[in-house]
Write an enzyme that holds these catalytic residues in place. Structure first.
Site, PDB file in Angstrom:
ATOM      1  CG  ASP A   9      -2.164   1.183   1.293  1.00 41.42           C
ATOM      2  OD1 ASP A   9      -2.089   1.872  -0.086  1.00 41.42           O
ATOM      3  OD2 ASP A   9      -2.470   1.211   2.169  1.00 41.42           O
ATOM      4  CD  GLN A  14     -12.950   7.117   9.670  1.00 37.72           C
ATOM      5  OE1 GLN A  14     -13.310   7.442  10.507  1.00 37.72           O
ATOM      6  NE2 GLN A  14     -13.566   6.935   8.394  1.00 37.72           N
TER       7      GLN A  14
END
Length: 273
Positions: free
Chosen positions: A136, A223
């Site tokens: 990632d 987040q």
């Protein structure tokens, strides 16, 4: 385990997902964590990015934020300058995005006072798998170098005991929205065996590294911190914020792209830009 529970640490709203080009899949993964209960914390690591400590000016001089070009006030991911015109971030922050849709914000700890820089090219890791989150990482090439900007050194080996690491970002706070001020927190290194015990087959030891307080929770990225830095005590970039189950939950450490293991692929991609 359901991928609804295994979400990417990207700050999103329904409108922002559409505007940033992150796609419906990112929305489903990201909003799953938005309803997680705030952890109580505990243990020796009692600060957290969720309500964590503000960074000092110059503490992370190479850190950046990825923002929506149509609304630069909306920053949804982090990153770091590895060259004065190249940002290393998470692949899931850039997957499906056109360079014209993304800008980079850099130059201070108050996100509203940072400068905005245009993007020329985005290179997503060849081995990136959006289903498993393996590999990632991505590179974002700026249209122009940021003159005089600092860059972060990359770990070039998979050190097996990093001790205490630090993660930083402008992501979610206890209010449920992103932080205007850059926050940081110390997180203990979690071994591959411990992380595999926490996540089973979801943990890819070939491309991931974990950090967090396994026993107590309470410290983590969250987040909006995706793509941002996990650094060692001597300022080396060890990981790139990737994913986790909830934020700062006991037994569920943060998972990061392992820069030491991926060093060869990252530097080869840099050379090819």
């Amino acid at each position: 385990m359901s991928r609804v529970q295994h979400y990417r640490k990207t700050l999103v709203t329904i409108g922002a997902v559409i505007a940033a080009g992150l796609g419906a899949a990112a929305l489903a993964l990201s909003t799953a964590g938005a309803n997680a209960e705030e952890p109580s914390g505990g243990g020796d690591f009692d600060a957290q990015i969720i309500g964590g400590d503000p960074a000092a000016e110059g503490q992370f001089p190479w850190i950046v934020a990825l923002a929506d070009a149509s609304d630069p006030s909306f920053n949804y991911c982090g990153g770091q300058l590895v060259e004065q015109d190249v940002v290393l971030t998470a692949a899931h922050c850039t997957e499906g995005s056109d360079p014209a849709d993304v800008v980079i914000r850099h130059g201070g700890t108050d996100i509203t006072r940072t400068e905005v820089y245009e993007v020329a090219e985005i290179v997503v890791a060849d081995g990136y798998d959006g289903a498993t989150m393996a590999n990632d990482w991505a590179l974002v090439k700026l249209a122009e170098p940021i003159a005089g900007a600092a860059t972060v050194p990359l770990a070039d080996a998979d050190t097996k005991d990093w001790g205490t690491l630090t993660v930083a970002g402008w992501g979610t706070t206890e209010t449920g929205s992103g932080s205007q001020d850059l926050l940081h927190v110390d997180v203990p290194y979690v071994t591959d065996d411990e992380c595999a015990g926490a996540y089973g087959g979801e943990f890819d030891a070939a491309s991931m590294i974990c950090a967090g307080d396994l026993e107590h929770g309470g410290v983590d990225s969250c987040q909006g911190d995706s793509g941002g830095p996990l650094v060692s005590a001597d300022g080396v970039l060890v990981g790139v914020v990737s994913w986790g189950h909830g934020c700062a939950e006991a037994g569920k450490p943060g998972v990061y792209a392992n820069v030491g293991l991926l060093h060869g692929d990252i530097t080869a991609a840099l050379a090819a830009l």
